[in-house]
Design an enzyme around this catalytic site. Structure first.
Site, PDB file in Angstrom:
ATOM      1  N   GLY A   8       0.835  -1.195   0.000  1.00 21.25           N
ATOM      2  CA  GLY A   8       0.000   0.000   0.000  1.00 21.25           C
ATOM      3  C   GLY A   8       0.865   1.237   0.000  1.00 21.25           C
ATOM      4  N   GLY A  10      -0.402   4.614   0.090  1.00 25.11           N
ATOM      5  CA  GLY A  10      -1.079   5.854   0.484  1.00 25.11           C
ATOM      6  C   GLY A  10      -0.241   6.574   1.524  1.00 25.11           C
ATOM      7  N   ALA A  12      -0.230   6.322   4.683  1.00 22.07           N
ATOM      8  CA  ALA A  12       0.286   5.411   5.703  1.00 22.07           C
ATOM      9  C   ALA A  12       1.491   4.633   5.181  1.00 22.07           C
ATOM     10  CB  ALA A  12      -0.815   4.448   6.147  1.00 22.07           C
ATOM     11  N   GLY A  13       1.357   4.047   3.993  1.00 21.45           N
ATOM     12  CA  GLY A  13       2.432   3.229   3.421  1.00 21.45           C
ATOM     13  C   GLY A  13       3.699   4.037   3.181  1.00 21.45           C
ATOM     14  N   ASP A 207      -8.888  -5.071   0.554  1.00 23.72           N
ATOM     15  CA  ASP A 207      -8.081  -6.267   0.260  1.00 23.72           C
ATOM     16  C   ASP A 207      -7.285  -6.743   1.476  1.00 23.72           C
ATOM     17  OD1 ASP A 207      -8.993  -5.577  -2.193  1.00 23.72           O
ATOM     18  OD2 ASP A 207      -7.032  -5.219  -3.106  1.00 23.72           O
ATOM     19  N   ARG A 265     -20.316  14.211  12.183  1.00 22.86           N
ATOM     20  CA  ARG A 265     -20.758  13.774  10.869  1.00 22.86           C
ATOM     21  C   ARG A 265     -21.948  12.844  10.903  1.00 22.86           C
ATOM     22  NH1 ARG A 265     -14.876  12.714   8.055  1.00 22.86           N
ATOM     23  NH2 ARG A 265     -14.484  14.921   7.750  1.00 22.86           N
ATOM     24  N   ARG A 360     -14.947   8.673  13.694  1.00 24.65           N
ATOM     25  CA  ARG A 360     -13.705   9.426  13.560  1.00 24.65           C
ATOM     26  C   ARG A 360     -14.006  10.911  13.420  1.00 24.65           C
ATOM     27  NH1 ARG A 360     -10.980  11.626   8.796  1.00 24.65           N
ATOM     28  NH2 ARG A 360     -12.639  10.923   7.440  1.00 24.65           N
ATOM     29  N   SER A 365      -7.898  11.474  10.565  1.00 20.52           N
ATOM     30  CA  SER A 365      -7.410  10.319   9.814  1.00 20.52           C
ATOM     31  C   SER A 365      -6.019  10.560   9.251  1.00 20.52           C
ATOM     32  CB  SER A 365      -8.376   9.965   8.693  1.00 20.52           C
ATOM     33  OG  SER A 365      -7.781   9.019   7.875  1.00 20.52           O
ATOM     34  N   LEU A 366      -5.853  11.738   8.629  1.00 18.50           N
ATOM     35  CA  LEU A 366      -4.521  12.036   8.100  1.00 18.50           C
ATOM     36  C   LEU A 366      -3.502  12.001   9.230  1.00 18.50           C
ATOM     37  CD1 LEU A 366      -5.136  14.914   5.514  1.00 18.50           C
ATOM     38  CD2 LEU A 366      -4.502  12.552   5.035  1.00 18.50           C
TER      39      LEU A 366
HETATM   40  C1  LIG Z   1     -12.720  12.351  -0.465  1.00 16.89           C
HETATM   41  C2  LIG Z   1     -12.002  12.125   0.833  1.00 16.89           C
HETATM   42  C3  LIG Z   1     -11.627  13.210   1.617  1.00 16.89           C
HETATM   43  C4  LIG Z   1     -10.971  13.011   2.839  1.00 16.89           C
HETATM   44  N1  LIG Z   1     -10.585  14.105   3.570  1.00 16.89           N
HETATM   45  C5  LIG Z   1      -9.892  13.917   4.726  1.00 16.89           C
HETATM   46  C6  LIG Z   1      -9.411  15.032   5.470  1.00 16.89           C
HETATM   47  O1  LIG Z   1      -9.599  16.173   5.087  1.00 16.89           O
HETATM   48  N2  LIG Z   1      -8.725  14.794   6.615  1.00 16.89           N
HETATM   49  C7  LIG Z   1      -8.477  13.534   7.077  1.00 16.89           C
HETATM   50  O2  LIG Z   1      -7.860  13.380   8.109  1.00 16.89           O
HETATM   51  N3  LIG Z   1      -8.907  12.452   6.357  1.00 16.89           N
HETATM   52  C8  LIG Z   1      -9.609  12.617   5.191  1.00 16.89           C
HETATM   53  N4  LIG Z   1     -10.023  11.522   4.477  1.00 16.89           N
HETATM   54  C9  LIG Z   1      -9.653  10.181   4.938  1.00 16.89           C
HETATM   55  C10 LIG Z   1      -8.226   9.864   4.580  1.00 16.89           C
HETATM   56  O3  LIG Z   1      -7.896  10.466   3.367  1.00 16.89           O
HETATM   57  C11 LIG Z   1      -7.993   8.365   4.446  1.00 16.89           C
HETATM   58  O4  LIG Z   1      -8.453   7.730   5.562  1.00 16.89           O
HETATM   59  C12 LIG Z   1      -6.518   8.074   4.294  1.00 16.89           C
HETATM   60  O5  LIG Z   1      -6.013   8.783   3.202  1.00 16.89           O
HETATM   61  C13 LIG Z   1      -6.213   6.606   4.175  1.00 16.89           C
HETATM   62  O6  LIG Z   1      -4.841   6.462   3.903  1.00 16.89           O
HETATM   63  P1  LIG Z   1      -4.149   5.060   3.753  1.00 16.89           P
HETATM   64  O7  LIG Z   1      -2.716   5.304   3.491  1.00 16.89           O
HETATM   65  O8  LIG Z   1      -4.517   4.213   4.898  1.00 16.89           O
HETATM   66  O9  LIG Z   1      -4.844   4.398   2.495  1.00 16.89           O
HETATM   67  P2  LIG Z   1      -4.971   4.830   0.958  1.00 16.89           P
HETATM   68  O10 LIG Z   1      -4.556   6.212   0.685  1.00 16.89           O
HETATM   69  O11 LIG Z   1      -6.336   4.400   0.579  1.00 16.89           O
HETATM   70  O12 LIG Z   1      -3.906   3.912   0.271  1.00 16.89           O
HETATM   71  C14 LIG Z   1      -4.061   2.539   0.131  1.00 16.89           C
HETATM   72  C15 LIG Z   1      -2.981   2.014  -0.733  1.00 16.89           C
HETATM   73  O13 LIG Z   1      -3.007   0.601  -0.747  1.00 16.89           O
HETATM   74  C16 LIG Z   1      -2.940   0.121  -2.053  1.00 16.89           C
HETATM   75  N5  LIG Z   1      -3.598  -1.182  -2.083  1.00 16.89           N
HETATM   76  C17 LIG Z   1      -4.877  -1.482  -1.754  1.00 16.89           C
HETATM   77  N6  LIG Z   1      -5.096  -2.800  -1.913  1.00 16.89           N
HETATM   78  C18 LIG Z   1      -3.941  -3.348  -2.338  1.00 16.89           C
HETATM   79  C19 LIG Z   1      -3.537  -4.657  -2.694  1.00 16.89           C
HETATM   80  N7  LIG Z   1      -4.368  -5.681  -2.657  1.00 16.89           N
HETATM   81  N8  LIG Z   1      -2.269  -4.849  -3.107  1.00 16.89           N
HETATM   82  C20 LIG Z   1      -1.408  -3.810  -3.183  1.00 16.89           C
HETATM   83  N9  LIG Z   1      -1.730  -2.561  -2.854  1.00 16.89           N
HETATM   84  C21 LIG Z   1      -2.987  -2.316  -2.448  1.00 16.89           C
HETATM   85  C22 LIG Z   1      -3.594   1.200  -2.877  1.00 16.89           C
HETATM   86  O14 LIG Z   1      -3.173   1.125  -4.193  1.00 16.89           O
HETATM   87  C23 LIG Z   1      -3.080   2.446  -2.182  1.00 16.89           C
HETATM   88  O15 LIG Z   1      -1.795   2.755  -2.634  1.00 16.89           O
HETATM   89  C24 LIG Z   1     -10.690  11.699   3.265  1.00 16.89           C
HETATM   90  C25 LIG Z   1     -11.066  10.624   2.471  1.00 16.89           C
HETATM   91  C26 LIG Z   1     -11.722  10.816   1.272  1.00 16.89           C
HETATM   92  C27 LIG Z   1     -12.118   9.648   0.454  1.00 16.89           C
END
Ligand SMILES: Cc1cc2nc3c(=O)[nH]c(=O)nc-3n(C[C@H](O)[C@H](O)[C@H](O)COP(=O)(O)OP(=O)(O)OC[C@H]3O[C@@H](n4cnc5c(N)ncnc54)[C@H](O)[C@@H]3O)c2cc1C
Ligand code: SF4
Ligand code: SF4
Ligand code: FES
Lengths: 529, 246
Positions: A8, A10, A12-13, A207, A265, A360, A365-366
Site C-alpha cells: 500500500g 497511500g 500510511a504506506g 483487500d 458527521r 472518527r 485520519s490524516l
Molecule cells: C474524499 C475524501 C476526503 C478526505 N478528507 C480527509 C481530510 O480532510 N482529513 C483527514 O484526516 N482524512 C480525510 N479523508 C480520509 C483519509 O484520506 C484516508 O483515511 C486516508 O487517506 C487513508 O490512507 P491510507 O494510506 O490508509 O490508504 P490509501 O490512501 O487508501 O492507500 C491505500 C494504498 O493501498 C494500495 N492497495 C490497496 N489494496 C492493495 C492490494 N491488494 N495490493 C497492493 N496494494 C494495495 C492502494 O493502491 C493504495 O496505494 C478523506 C477521504 C476521502 C475519500
C-alpha cells in the site's frame, strides 16, 4: 529477502517506508496502483494538531477524539497520537509539505466538525494531495524501491509464522512470491462495499482486511462505517467539511436550516438522510460566503462543483447526499501497530488501533495514518534487524489460472453493484435486525453468484479484470463480516445506528472483534486494548 | 450517444464504436458503463473520480482531459495519451515518472529552519497542486523526440522546490536541469494549455531559466548562436567557403 515489505502506498504506506528506510535499505513498497493514485490524494480539509495553546490544548484534542469515539477508543493510543501531533506536523513541514500560513507566518488552522477550537492544519483544500506528493518526492529522493501495479493476493504464513506474500503483477499476468522478515499492511479501508454510494477511490476495496482475515488475523469494529454528510448528488464527489466550517448552511426544499452544521458527521448525515427518505432534497448553501474566502480556502470545492455539477457556488444551491466516506473498522493492532500475528503490522485506514472507535473526527485520519505509519515503519524495521530467516521453498500458486478457467456467469460488475445497493439499503445510516438478516441472505446469494462466474478476458497482459475479480471476492468477505458485526451490536453508538436499539448500551462499551479460527468465525466483545 | 475508442490488445490496434443511452455523464462514467454493460475487457485507469489522482487522463478528440471531469459528448473519439508506451487500450506506461523526478531532484535537498510567510507559501501553492496526470507530457513536442527530456511536470516541480524557502541548497537542483531540461524546451506552451490544474509549466520553465542565469549558469541557446557566428566567420575569412552564403 527484504527486511520490510509495505503493501500500500497511500499516506500510511509512504510514511512507513520513509521511517523504515531510516533503519534499513532493504525496504520494498508494493502497490496495486501508483503512489500518487492512492486515495490519500483526495483528502481536502486537513490534518488535526493543536498549535495554539492559548485557545486550545492537547487534552482538549484527546477528549474530543475520545468523545467522538463514543468511548470505544483507547485513551493511551489517542494520547500518543495527539501528543505527538505537533512532531508529526513538523516532520511533514520539514519534508516540504506547503502548509497554508496565517498572516503572522504560523501554520494556519481552521475549524472542523466536532471541535470548538481551530485545530486543523491544511494546504488550501489539497491537504492530502500535497502530503502524499511530498512524501512521494521524499521516497524518490531516498531511493525507495517500488513495485507499482502489483496486487497483494495472499500472505505466506506457515504455522502462524509470517514468511512472505504473493502478489499479482498486472503487467505480466504472473504471480510472484516475495519474502521479507516483516510485513506492513497499509492497503486502506473498505468503503467500496458501498461502491455506488461512496466518496472513496475505486481501489479502496478492503483487500488487506479480507486477506488478513483468511489467515486468522483478528479484525475489529467493522460495523462502524462513517457517512460524510455532503457528497454531490449523483456522483458522490465529496464536498469537504471545510465548506461548513467556513459557514455553509444545509437547507431543505423550503430553504430551512434543519441541523447544526458543525456537529459530528453521523448526526448531520442522519438528519439529511431523514429528509431524503421523506422525498425531499437537501442543499449546501454557500451563497452568503465571502468570495475571497472561497477563492483562498476552497478553490478545489468551487472547481469541482463547477466541473461536475455545472453550478456556481456564489449563485446556486448545491444538491447533496450523504455517502460512505471512512471505515473505522480494520485489522486490530496495538499501539505499536502489531497485529495478532507476529511480524505483521498494519497502519492507516486498514488498521483499527483504537483511535477512532465508533466515529472518527474530521482531520484525525490524516494525523493517524502519518503518525502510526511512521511507528509501524520504525518498529517493523527494528524487529527485522534482529531477526534471522531463510527463504522458504517456492510455493505453487495457481489462483490466476483457476480464475481464467472459470465459465462466465453473472457479470462481476453487476454483482458488485447489487452488493453495494444491498449494503446501502440494509446496512446504511439506519439499521435494523430484520434488514440485516435480509442482507445476510442476499450476500450469501451474491457469494454463490461469484463462485459461479469468471471473467471474459483471458489475456495475460494487463488483465485488469483479474484484479477486479479478486477485489470482488474481498468485498464479499467484508460485507458479510460488516453485516454480522452490525447484527451483533444491539445498540446505537456513533456511526452505528440501530432503529430497534436506539440508545447507547453500557454493556456494549467494548470493541467488537471478529476472527477466523479454523474456518469458524468467532465474534467477541472485548475491552479496547 | 456514439463514441469511438482506440483499443489496443496484445496483437493489434483498432477503433471500436459504442452506443450509450445516457445523458449528462462524465467520460469516465461512460467508460465504466461500457466495461460493466457492453465489453468488460475495455481497460483504463481510474481512482478518485474527482480530478485529484490524475490516473484517468486520456485524449478526447485529440485533447488531453481527465476522464472523470470531462462531460461526455456525442460523436467523440477517445485515445490513450501520447508520448508514452501504450500497454493496453487507454493505459500507458508510467514507470518513467519516478526516474524523471529523481533525475531532476524535485525534492528538498537540504532543509533550513526559516521563518515562512503567507506569501512564501502562496508562491508555491499552484505548482504544488500538480497531480502527475501526464497531460503535459502528452502534448510536449520535445518529449516526443527525446525521452531523456525532463519535461514540464518535473521542471514545474523543480521550480516549486527552488522557490520553497525551506530549501537551503538550490544549486544541485539547478545543476540537474541544465542538460535535457530547461534549455531544450521550445516554449511552445502546449503543456500550459493541457494542464487540468491550470499550472503554467512554460512560464515555470522560463522562471527556471532566469534563476539559472542569475546563478551563473549560461544560456546554451545563446552560446550555440555565438558558435555558429564564429563558425561562419571562420569559414568566410579563411577558406572562402560558407555553406549558408548565397
Ligand atoms: C474524499 C475524501 C476526503 C478526505 N478528507 C480527509 C481530510 O480532510 N482529513 C483527514 O484526516 N482524512 C480525510 N479523508 C480520509 C483519509 O484520506 C484516508 O483515511 C486516508 O487517506 C487513508 O490512507 P491510507 O494510506 O490508509 O490508504 P490509501 O490512501 O487508501 O492507500 C491505500 C494504498 O493501498 C494500495 N492497495 C490497496 N489494496 C492493495 C492490494 N491488494 N495490493 C497492493 N496494494 C494495495 C492502494 O493502491 C493504495 O496505494 C478523506 C477521504 C476521502 C475519500
Ligand atoms: S503539470 Fe499539470 S498536466 Fe502536467 S502532470 Fe502536473 S497536473 Fe498534469
Ligand atoms: S512549453 Fe516546453 S515543456 Fe511545455 S510542451 Fe512546449 S516544449 Fe514541452
Ligand atoms: S479518476 Fe482521479 S483524476 Fe480522474
Amino acid at each position: 529477502m527484504y527486511d520490510v515489505i509495505i503493501v500500500g502506498s497511500g499516506g500510511a504506506g509512504l510514511s512507513a517506508a520513509l521511517s523504515a528506510k531510516e533503519k534499513t535499505n532493504k525496504v520494498l513498497v508494493i502497490s496495486k496502483t501508483y503512489p500518487t493514485h492512492s486515495q490519500t490524494v483526495q483528502a481536502q480539509g486537513g490534518i488535526n494538531c493543536v498549535l495554539d495553546y492559548e485557545n486550545d490544548s492537547i487534552s482538549n484534542h484527546i477528549n474530543d477524539t475520545y468523545k467522538s469515539s463514543k468511548e470505544l477508543g483507547n485513551i493511551n493510543t489517542i494520547k500518543k497520537m495527539c501528543e505527538s501531533a505537533q512532531k508529526t506536523i513538523i516532520w511533514l513541514d520539514k519534508l516540504g509539505v506547503p502548509f497554508s500560513r496565517d498572516n503572522s507566518g504560523k501554520i494556519a488552522q481552521r475549524y472542523f466538525g466536532g471541535t470548538k477550537a481551530k485545530r486543523t492544519c491544511y494546504s488550501s483544500d489539497y491537504t492530502g494531495l500535497k502530503i502524499i506528493h511530498t512524501l512521494y518526492d521524499n521516497c524518490i529522493k531516498n531511493n525507495i524501491e517500488f513495485l507499482n501495479e502489483h496486487t497483494l493476493i495472499d500472505l505466506i504464513i506457515n504455522e502462524n509464522k509470517y514468511l512472505g506474500i504473493n502478489v499479482f503483477n498486472l503487467l505480466s499476468g504472473e504471480v510472484i512470491d516475495l519474502y521479507s522478515k516483516t510485513l506492513i499492511i497499509a492497503t486502506g479501508g473498505y468503503g467500496n462495499i458501498y461502491s455506488t454510494h461512496t466518496t472513496n477511490s475505486v481501489s479502496t476495496t478492503g483487500d488487506g482486511l479480507a486477506i488478513a482475515f483468511k489467515h486468522g488475523i483478528k479484525l475489529s469494529n467493522l460495523e462502524f462505517i462513517q457517512f460524510h454528510p455532503t457528497a454531490l448528488k449523483g456522483t458522490n464527489t465529496l464536498i469537504s467539511e471545510s465548506a461548513r466550517a467556513e459557514g455553509a448552511f444545509l437547507i431543505d426544499d423550503e430553504g430551512n436550516r434543519f441541523v447544526d452544521e458543525l456537529t459530528t458527521r453521523d448526526e448531520v448525515a442522519r438528519a439529511i438522510k431523514i429528509k431524503i427518505d421523506n422525498g425531499e432534497n437537501v442543499y449546501l448553501d454557500m451563497r452568503h460566503i465571502n468570495a475571497n474566502i472561497i477563492k483562498e480556502k476552497m478553490p478545489q470545492e468551487q472547481k469541482l462543483i463547477k466541473d461536475i455539477m455545472n453550478l456556481d457556488v456564489h449563485k446556486d444551491l448545491i444538491p447533496i447526499v450523504p455517502a460512505v466516506h471512512y471505515t473505522m473498522g480494520g485489522i486490530l493492532t496495538d499501539v505499536s501497530c502489531e497485529t495478532s500475528i507476529k511480524d505483521i503490522y498494519a497502519c492507516g485506514e486498514v488498521a483499527q488501533n483504537n483511535t477512532h472507535g465508533a466515529n472518527r473526527l474530521g482531520g484525525n485520519s490524516l494525523l493517524e495514518i502519518i503518525t502510526f505509519g511512521k511507528i509501524a515503519g520504525n518498529n517493523a524495521a527494528e524487529i527485522s534487524l534482529k531477526k534471522e530467516t531463510n527463504i522458504p521453498n517456492k510455493i505453487e500458486f495457481n489462483v490466476i489460472n483457476l480464475i481464467l478457467e472459470k465459465k462466465l456467469g453473472k457479470s462481476i460488475y453487476k454483482i458488485k453493484n447489487d452488493l453495494s445497493e444491498a449494503m446501502f439499503n440494509y446496512a446504511g445510516l439506519y439499521r435494523t435486525n430484520n434488514d440485516l438478516k435480509k442482507l445476510h441472505l442476499l450476500i450469501k446469494k451474491f457469494e454463490e453468484e461469484y463462485k459461479n462466474t469468471g471473467i471474459e478476458n483471458k489475456s495475460k497482459k494487463y488483465n485488469k479484470n483479474i484484479v477486479d475479480y479478486i477485489e470482488l471476492g474481498n468485498l464479499l468477505i467484508l460485507s458479510k463480516l460488516v453485516c454480522q458485526s452490525a447484527l451483533k451490536r444491539r445498540e446505537s453508538r456513533g456511526s452505528h445506528f440501530r432503529k430497534d436499539y436506539k440508545q447507547i448500551n453500557k454493556e456494549y462499551q467494548k470493541i467488537s472483534t471478529i476472527q477466523n479460527i479454523k474456518e469458524r468465525v468467532e465474534y467477541k466483545l472485548e475491552e479496547a486494548l | 450517444m456514439i463514441i469511438s475508442i482506440n483499443r489496443r490488445n496484445d496483437k493489434e490496434n483498432y477503433m471500436k464504436q459504442y452506443k450509450i443511452d445516457k445523458e449528462n455523464i462524465s467520460t469516465l462514467e461512460a467508460l465504466e458503463y461500457i466495461k460493466e454493460n457492453i465489453d468488460s475487457t475495455l481497460t483504463y485507469r481510474s481512482g478518485c473520480k474527482s480530478g485529484s489522482c490524475g490516473s484517468c487522463s486520456i485524449l478526447v478528440n485529440d485533447k488531453e482531459v481527465l476522464a472523470c471531469k470531462c462531460k461526455l459528448n456525442d460523436d467523440i473519439t477517445i485515445k490513450p495519451l501520447k508520448n508514452g508506451t501504450i500497454i493496453k487500450d487507454l493505459v500507458v506506461d508510467l514507470e518513467q515518472t519516478a526516474k524523471l523526478l529523481f533525475k531532476s531532484k524535485a525534492f528538498i535537498e537540504k532543509f533550513q529552519d526559516i521563518n515562512i510567510k503567507k506569501e512564501d507559501e502562496e508562491l508555491i501553492d499552484l505548482q504544488s497542486t500538480c497531480i502527475l496526470c501526464q497531460s503535459c507530457y502528452s502534448t510536449c513536442p520535445v518529449y516526443s523526440v527525446n525521452k531523456d527530456f525532463l519535461g514540464p511536470f518535473a521542471l514545474t516541480r523543480v521550480l516549486r522546490y527552488t522557490n520553497d524557502k525551506k530549501e537551503a541548497n538550490n544549486t544541485k537542483k539547478l545543476d540537474a536541469i541544465q542538460v535535457n531540461g530547461i534549455w531544450d524546451c521550445t516554449l511552445c506552451g502546449n503543456c500550459t494549455i493541457a494542464c487540468p490544474q491550470f499550472i503554467d509549466s512554460k512560464t515555470d520553465i522560463m522562471n527556471l531559466r532566469m534563476k539559472s542565469v542569475q546563478n551563473g549558469y549560461s544560456d546554451p541557446t545563446i552560446q550555440s548562436n555565438d558558435f555558429l557566428n564564429e563558425f561562419n566567420n571562420y569559414n568566410d575569412f579563411n577558406t572562402g567557403f560558407n555553406p549558408n552564403s548565397f
